[in-house]
Write a protein that holds these residues in place. Sequence first.
Motif, PDB file in Angstrom:
ATOM      1  N   LEU A 135       0.810  -1.284  -0.140  1.00 48.78           N
ATOM      2  CA  LEU A 135       0.010   0.020  -0.030  1.00 48.78           C
ATOM      3  C   LEU A 135       0.746   1.218  -0.072  1.00 48.78           C
ATOM      4  O   LEU A 135       1.792   1.361   0.538  1.00 48.78           O
ATOM      5  CB  LEU A 135      -0.989   0.132   1.190  1.00 48.78           C
ATOM      6  CG  LEU A 135      -1.909  -1.284   1.207  1.00 48.78           C
ATOM      7  CD1 LEU A 135      -2.794  -1.192   2.751  1.00 48.78           C
ATOM      8  CD2 LEU A 135      -2.740  -1.300   0.118  1.00 48.78           C
ATOM      9  N   ARG A 136       0.478   2.362  -0.570  1.00 54.34           N
ATOM     10  CA  ARG A 136       1.288   3.799  -0.646  1.00 54.34           C
ATOM     11  C   ARG A 136       0.553   4.628  -0.309  1.00 54.34           C
ATOM     12  O   ARG A 136      -0.599   5.023  -0.861  1.00 54.34           O
ATOM     13  CB  ARG A 136       1.635   3.692  -2.318  1.00 54.34           C
ATOM     14  CG  ARG A 136       2.792   2.678  -2.775  1.00 54.34           C
ATOM     15  CD  ARG A 136       3.110   2.896  -4.391  1.00 54.34           C
ATOM     16  NE  ARG A 136       4.005   3.857  -4.188  1.00 54.34           N
ATOM     17  CZ  ARG A 136       4.042   4.896  -5.150  1.00 54.34           C
ATOM     18  NH1 ARG A 136       3.024   4.999  -5.673  1.00 54.34           N
ATOM     19  NH2 ARG A 136       4.812   5.742  -5.034  1.00 54.34           N
ATOM     20  N   VAL A 137       1.279   5.501   0.607  1.00 53.08           N
ATOM     21  CA  VAL A 137       0.529   6.563   1.165  1.00 53.08           C
ATOM     22  C   VAL A 137       1.549   7.534   0.640  1.00 53.08           C
ATOM     23  O   VAL A 137       2.848   7.806   0.762  1.00 53.08           O
ATOM     24  CB  VAL A 137       0.566   6.641   2.697  1.00 53.08           C
ATOM     25  CG1 VAL A 137       0.083   7.936   3.254  1.00 53.08           C
ATOM     26  CG2 VAL A 137      -0.255   5.455   3.144  1.00 53.08           C
ATOM     27  N   LEU A 154       2.870  10.826  -7.231  1.00 52.48           N
ATOM     28  CA  LEU A 154       1.629  10.673  -6.836  1.00 52.48           C
ATOM     29  C   LEU A 154       0.587   9.484  -7.432  1.00 52.48           C
ATOM     30  O   LEU A 154      -0.397   9.402  -7.232  1.00 52.48           O
ATOM     31  CB  LEU A 154       0.623  11.832  -6.909  1.00 52.48           C
ATOM     32  CG  LEU A 154       1.320  13.005  -5.934  1.00 52.48           C
ATOM     33  CD1 LEU A 154       0.530  14.189  -5.781  1.00 52.48           C
ATOM     34  CD2 LEU A 154       1.505  12.611  -4.665  1.00 52.48           C
ATOM     35  N   ARG A 155       1.273   9.145  -8.637  1.00 51.71           N
ATOM     36  CA  ARG A 155       0.580   8.076  -9.510  1.00 51.71           C
ATOM     37  C   ARG A 155       0.370   6.790  -8.528  1.00 51.71           C
ATOM     38  O   ARG A 155       1.327   6.545  -7.780  1.00 51.71           O
ATOM     39  CB  ARG A 155       1.122   7.674 -10.595  1.00 51.71           C
ATOM     40  CG  ARG A 155       1.199   8.680 -11.770  1.00 51.71           C
ATOM     41  CD  ARG A 155       1.935   8.334 -12.820  1.00 51.71           C
ATOM     42  NE  ARG A 155       3.079   7.373 -12.664  1.00 51.71           N
ATOM     43  CZ  ARG A 155       3.631   6.509 -13.258  1.00 51.71           C
ATOM     44  NH1 ARG A 155       3.011   6.261 -14.367  1.00 51.71           N
ATOM     45  NH2 ARG A 155       4.495   5.820 -12.607  1.00 51.71           N
ATOM     46  N   ASN A 156      -0.685   5.918  -8.418  1.00 50.35           N
ATOM     47  CA  ASN A 156      -0.666   4.651  -8.076  1.00 50.35           C
ATOM     48  C   ASN A 156      -0.653   4.678  -6.551  1.00 50.35           C
ATOM     49  O   ASN A 156      -0.071   3.724  -6.011  1.00 50.35           O
ATOM     50  CB  ASN A 156       0.447   3.777  -8.353  1.00 50.35           C
ATOM     51  CG  ASN A 156       0.158   3.459 -10.082  1.00 50.35           C
ATOM     52  OD1 ASN A 156      -1.120   3.342 -10.380  1.00 50.35           O
ATOM     53  ND2 ASN A 156       1.295   3.533 -10.845  1.00 50.35           N
ATOM     54  N   VAL A 203      -4.428  12.102 -11.027  1.00 55.05           N
ATOM     55  CA  VAL A 203      -3.598  11.058 -10.443  1.00 55.05           C
ATOM     56  C   VAL A 203      -4.724   9.922 -10.134  1.00 55.05           C
ATOM     57  O   VAL A 203      -4.364   8.843  -9.744  1.00 55.05           O
ATOM     58  CB  VAL A 203      -2.659  11.440  -9.506  1.00 55.05           C
ATOM     59  CG1 VAL A 203      -1.528  12.308  -9.870  1.00 55.05           C
ATOM     60  CG2 VAL A 203      -3.428  12.040  -8.298  1.00 55.05           C
ATOM     61  N   HIS A 204      -5.785  10.369  -9.985  1.00 55.17           N
ATOM     62  CA  HIS A 204      -7.014   9.336  -9.808  1.00 55.17           C
ATOM     63  C   HIS A 204      -6.766   7.897 -10.482  1.00 55.17           C
ATOM     64  O   HIS A 204      -6.667   7.886 -11.631  1.00 55.17           O
ATOM     65  CB  HIS A 204      -8.350   9.763  -9.716  1.00 55.17           C
ATOM     66  CG  HIS A 204      -9.407   8.965  -9.480  1.00 55.17           C
ATOM     67  ND1 HIS A 204     -10.192   7.837 -10.305  1.00 55.17           N
ATOM     68  CD2 HIS A 204      -9.579   8.706  -8.176  1.00 55.17           C
ATOM     69  CE1 HIS A 204     -10.515   7.168  -9.718  1.00 55.17           C
ATOM     70  NE2 HIS A 204     -10.898   7.501  -8.512  1.00 55.17           N
TER      71      HIS A 204
END
Length: 269
Positions: A135-137, A154-156, A203-204
Amino acid sequence: MTALYVLGSGSRGNCFAVEHDGAAILIDAGFTPREIARRAETAGLALGRVGAIVLTHEHGDHARGAGRLARRLGVPVLTAPGTWTRLAARMRHTEHRPLGLCQRVGIGPFAVTACPTSHDAAEPLALAVETADGLRVGVAYDLGRATAAVRYLLRNLTAIVLEANHDDVLLRTSGYPPVLQRRIAGSGGHLSNRAAAELLTEVHHPGLGVVVLAHLSRQCNTTEDARATVAPALRRAGFAGTLHVADQDEPLGPIPVVAQASAQLRLAL
Ligand SMILES: [Zn+2]
Ligand SMILES: [Zn+2]
């Protein structure tokens, strides 16, 4: 289980935490250690689990308590070399782990990556913290504008903390002198609600589960204005996660960091 804590955000102090399986990492420490401890307790974050403090840049609202808190907790500070140099006098007897560009720095179950931002500081960074389960924050604030590097970082992401500093109209009617208005809205300043909405639309992706709007200006923004600008844009982009607005005084958390079901399903297939 991964969770995000917002201990506070705004021009008078910023502090966030990511927790994963009993370990935690702090992102910025812009309050006194005592205030961070008070806020952590309110939010249910055990500071004893913090294994490192990551700093975006040296401004007081991001770094005020970093040195003292790092020494108290016995943990290293991860930050860009230029930021460390500016803070050197306050960082004696503190371990520094340099955050380089395009390189992952591992710390416990976390891996931190960073990219430069456009802001009037020595070597400011936007950050992405990845947990052992992928998971990426991401945390990006004090952005004069969203550079290509920030857009790439900020992608993915599973969760994104993004600056929504001011409403364009409230800034124009704020009574601030034009020179200050230009600095706030300029390329070394801060991101507006509208710019945040545009960046989030860009980036969504289906796995984005959490959005936190941060670093709101007291004079030139309100929670309602930020939400009213960003929420419809996120909806149009297909966002099905949770939208939060960080507060200067009230800690938020723990916010579960989970990828959206549709993305999980796609990964499972
Ligand atoms: Zn700053
Ligand atoms: Zn700031």
